[in-house]
Every structure is written in structure tokens, then in C-alpha cells.
Write a protein that holds these residues in place. Structure first.
Motif, PDB file in Angstrom:
ATOM      1  N   UNK A  27       0.919  -1.237   0.169  1.00 25.60           N
ATOM      2  CA  UNK A  27       0.044  -0.060  -0.195  1.00 25.60           C
ATOM      3  C   UNK A  27       0.760   1.244   0.124  1.00 25.60           C
ATOM      4  N   UNK A  28       2.044   1.376   0.593  1.00 21.11           N
ATOM      5  CA  UNK A  28       2.743   2.453   0.441  1.00 21.11           C
ATOM      6  C   UNK A  28       3.943   2.525  -0.362  1.00 21.11           C
ATOM      7  N   UNK A  29       3.923   1.691  -1.355  1.00 23.44           N
ATOM      8  CA  UNK A  29       4.907   1.771  -2.496  1.00 23.44           C
ATOM      9  C   UNK A  29       4.215   2.099  -3.979  1.00 23.44           C
ATOM     10  N   UNK A  30       5.006   2.319  -4.630  1.00 27.71           N
ATOM     11  CA  UNK A  30       4.753   2.503  -6.140  1.00 27.71           C
ATOM     12  C   UNK A  30       5.425   1.567  -6.949  1.00 27.71           C
ATOM     13  N   UNK A  31       4.792   1.079  -8.221  1.00 25.68           N
ATOM     14  CA  UNK A  31       5.572   0.366  -9.299  1.00 25.68           C
ATOM     15  C   UNK A  31       6.125   1.179 -10.214  1.00 25.68           C
ATOM     16  N   UNK A  32       7.468   1.070 -10.241  1.00 22.59           N
ATOM     17  CA  UNK A  32       8.351   1.956 -11.032  1.00 22.59           C
ATOM     18  C   UNK A  32       8.918   1.167 -12.389  1.00 22.59           C
ATOM     19  N   UNK A  33       8.448   1.614 -13.398  1.00 28.56           N
ATOM     20  CA  UNK A  33       9.298   0.953 -14.755  1.00 28.56           C
ATOM     21  C   UNK A  33      10.576   1.538 -14.885  1.00 28.56           C
ATOM     22  N   UNK A  34      11.423   0.550 -14.820  1.00 28.03           N
ATOM     23  CA  UNK A  34      12.793   1.084 -14.716  1.00 28.03           C
ATOM     24  C   UNK A  34      13.772   1.375 -16.029  1.00 28.03           C
ATOM     25  N   UNK A  35      14.292   2.437 -15.958  1.00 29.58           N
ATOM     26  CA  UNK A  35      14.836   2.802 -17.289  1.00 29.58           C
ATOM     27  C   UNK A  35      16.468   2.690 -17.285  1.00 29.58           C
ATOM     28  N   UNK A  36      16.834   2.897 -15.767  1.00 30.79           N
ATOM     29  CA  UNK A  36      18.314   2.696 -15.923  1.00 30.79           C
ATOM     30  C   UNK A  36      18.553   2.200 -14.199  1.00 30.79           C
ATOM     31  N   UNK A  37      19.719   1.478 -13.964  1.00 36.08           N
ATOM     32  CA  UNK A  37      20.178   1.319 -12.582  1.00 36.08           C
ATOM     33  C   UNK A  37      21.759   1.267 -12.784  1.00 36.08           C
ATOM     34  N   UNK A 103      12.748  -5.051 -15.364  1.00 37.63           N
ATOM     35  CA  UNK A 103      11.840  -4.135 -15.978  1.00 37.63           C
ATOM     36  C   UNK A 103      11.077  -3.417 -14.993  1.00 37.63           C
ATOM     37  N   UNK A 104      10.718  -3.743 -13.742  1.00 43.59           N
ATOM     38  CA  UNK A 104       9.815  -3.220 -12.805  1.00 43.59           C
ATOM     39  C   UNK A 104      10.484  -3.378 -11.703  1.00 43.59           C
ATOM     40  N   UNK A 105      10.025  -2.571 -10.521  1.00 46.05           N
ATOM     41  CA  UNK A 105      10.559  -2.621  -8.979  1.00 46.05           C
ATOM     42  C   UNK A 105       9.497  -2.002  -8.362  1.00 46.05           C
ATOM     43  N   UNK A 106       9.112  -2.756  -7.293  1.00 47.57           N
ATOM     44  CA  UNK A 106       8.071  -1.967  -6.259  1.00 47.57           C
ATOM     45  C   UNK A 106       9.148  -1.294  -5.439  1.00 47.57           C
ATOM     46  N   UNK A 107       8.751   0.107  -5.177  1.00 48.75           N
ATOM     47  CA  UNK A 107       9.525   1.105  -4.502  1.00 48.75           C
ATOM     48  C   UNK A 107       8.711   1.546  -3.195  1.00 48.75           C
ATOM     49  N   UNK A 108       9.063   1.338  -2.067  1.00 44.04           N
ATOM     50  CA  UNK A 108       8.513   2.046  -0.981  1.00 44.04           C
ATOM     51  C   UNK A 108       8.608   3.637  -1.254  1.00 44.04           C
TER      52      UNK A 108
END
Length: 311
Positions: A27-37, A103-108
Motif C-alpha cells: 500500500x505504501x509503494x509505487x511500481x516503477x518501470x525501470x529505465x536505468x540502474x 523491468x519493474x521494481x516496487x519501491x516504498x
């Protein structure tokens, strides 16, 4: 989704490219489409098992803590970000499992800030971990003040160069210790260069006869051991690289996710105080090569980046 993972500790050869389950969204996170790491030394340490005594591990592990990307979904309780927002993050969780090399990461939300508008995604991915380490070390741990003299070990490296720039911005006089061949880069950052090969301790004493007020070590080993006699009375010492600093009366810095600090760092990037040079970029499927390159080139010539969404 496609991503990189490893099922056992080891060298770069344990990294596998393939299908992975998409992360669940708290609930306190967003799903981010990763462009670079960006690839950091700690990523290599995690993969090799050096941090196994400190962090629980749930295999398979997706490596990576730094990220830049775009919000594509919000958790139920998130109002800080909207779908489409460009963000950066230091996405360190309390165990090794779901990292940023996918490709995606859930980020608090506690791990994120809006991406600096003046940085591309690849450069922005190299900002969070190194920049937060420098910012927190100087502001929180060393309490650097205007007019003080700061010594930075490894001043040409990823963390050290950020510390030089932030120290100058805080109003300190900065002495930057590095290899002799990096002296001009250190000078360009705003520090007075001191070469390890040319009588390092004597050179520091000549520049600061009464000692330095604060010292930040990003190297460890002999550089750290040589530092306590160079401190002024009441001088402060911190290291991000070597726990031996505790026996020397100093502080060991392990960077923490902090949305306010990260937002401040993004502001410093937009103001031109700090920046990131990308030296090498690899596509997602070649992340093992990126790890090898990061080990061979630790950061003084620029960052190693995995471009998940190739620009």
C-alpha cells in the motif's frame, strides 16, 4: 517481466537473464518501470556473499539498489506520486531479494524522490546511493560547518567526488586525497588535491598545520589508519568503507533511504552542485558484463550503468 537474478552467491557468472515474476505492490509503494540502474560496489559485495552475515537473503535475488524510472502504478495509500512521474530511488530493503535490475521494481515511497529535471535517466540512476552516502556522511554524521576544513579520501571516486562538491557547497575548505593522476579532476571539483604517492600526511599537515576539522574516508585501509593524527583537536572522522574506523574513535556510515535527503540531493543536482558522469552503459541482458566492468573501473572515470529501457 525480464530481469537479472542470481540463485547462489558468486562471481558475475552467477547472474542470469530471464523471466521473473512481477513484484507485488504494498500500500505504501509505487511500481516503477525501470529505465536505468547504476552498478555500485555494494552490488558486487551482495552478489559475492560478503553481506550475507548482515542481510537475510531470499533467492533468487534481483541485484541493484539504485534506480531511475517512471511510476506506472500507485499503492492504495500513496499520494506523493502520480502515474507518469519520473523518479530516482535508493531502493534498499531490509533483505536481499527484489532489486532494481529488472523491468519493474516496487519501491516504498521512503526510498524515492522526483528525478532531477536536468539529468537524463542513465545519469540520474547513478545519483542516489553515492550522493546520499556523501550527503548523509557530511551533514548527519560529521556535522560539517561553514568555514571548517574537510579531508576527503578517494576524492575522485563516486562517493568522494560527491562529498567534495557538497562540502564546498556547505562552505567548507576541502582537501581531496587521491592518486596523483586524478589531481586535476579533484581540483576541478573544487578541492585542494593531495596525492597519496607524494608524502600524503606531510602534504596535509602543510596545508592544514592545525589539523582538519573533519575527515571522510571512502577508501579504508592505510588511508584511514593515517588519518587520526591529521585531525585537529575535537576533529571528527567517519568512514563509509572500513569498520576499523570504530576502533579509531570514528563513525561508520551505512547510507539510509531517506526521502527528504534524496529530495535535497536532487535539488543539488538541479542547482549544478553535484552531477554524474556515465562512463559505460550495458543493456539489461549484459548485466554480468556491467558487474565485471564496475569491478575493473571502481568509479573515478565515471559510473557503470545498466540501461533496462535502452535510451
Amino acid at each position: 517481466m525480464q530481469g537479472i537474478s542470481y540463485r547462489t552467491f558468486g562471481g558475475p557468472e552467477v547472474l542470469e537473464y530471464g523471466d521473473l515474476p512481477e513484484p507485488k505492490l504494498a500500500p505504501d509503494a509505487v511500481l516503477v518501470k525501470v529505465v536505468a540502474t547504476a552498478v555500485n560496489p555494494v552490488d558486487l559485495a551482495c552478489r559475492s556473499g560478503l553481506l550475507a552475515p548482515l542481510l537475510d537473503t531470499s533467492f533468487p535475488v534481483i541485484p541493484g539498489w539504485d534506480v531511475s524510472g517512471v511510476v506506472v502504478q500507485r499503492g492504495w495509500s500513496v499520494d506523493e506520486y502520480a502515474v507518469g512521474d519520473e523518479v530516482i530511488g535508493y531502493v534498499r530493503k531490509d533483505w536481499l531479494s527484489q532489486g532494481t535490475c529488472a523491468q519493474y521494481v516496487a519501491c516504498p515511497v521512503r526510498t524515492l524522490a522526483h528525478k532531477p529535471r536536468n539529468l537524463g535517466f542513465q545519469a540520474a540512476s547513478g545519483l542516489p546511493l553515492a550522493g546520499l552516502t556523501a550527503l548523509q556522511a557530511l551533514r548527519r554524521w560529521l556535522g560539517l560547518r561553514r568555514g571548517e576544513t574537510l579531508l576527503v579520501h578517494g576524492a575522485a571516486g563516486a562517493v568522494g567526488s560527491m562529498a567534495v562538491r557538497i562540502g564546498v557547497d556547505l562552505g567548507a575548505r576541502v582537501l581531496g586525497a587521491s592518486r596523483a593522476d586524478a589531481a586535476e579532476r579533484v581540483r576541478a571539483l573544487g578541492a585542494e588535491p593531495v596525492a597519496y604517492e607524494e608524502g600524503f600526511a606531510a602534504a596535509v599537515r602543510e596545508l592544514a598545520p592545525e589539523g582538519v576539522d573533519a575527515a571522510l574516508d571512502t577508501v579504508g585501509g592505510q588511508a584511514l589508519a593515517d588519518t587520526p593524527p591529521l585531525l585537529a583537536e575535537g576533529g571528527r572522522l567517519a568512514s563509509v568503507a572500513d569498520g576499523e574506523v570504530l576502533s579509531l574513535g570514528g563513525l561508520y556510515v551505512f547510507v539510509r533511504p531517506d526521502p527528504r535527503d534524496l529530495a535535497d540531493l536532487a535539488g543539488l543536482a538541479e542547482a549544478g552542485v553535484v552531477g554524474v558522469t556515465v562512463a559505460r552503459t550495458f543493456p539489461l541482458e549484459r548485466a554480468a558484463e556491467a558487474h565485471r566492468a564496475a569491478a575493473e573501473h571502481p568509479g573515478s572515470q565515471g559510473r557503470t550503468v545498466v540501461a533496462v529501457d535502452w535510451e
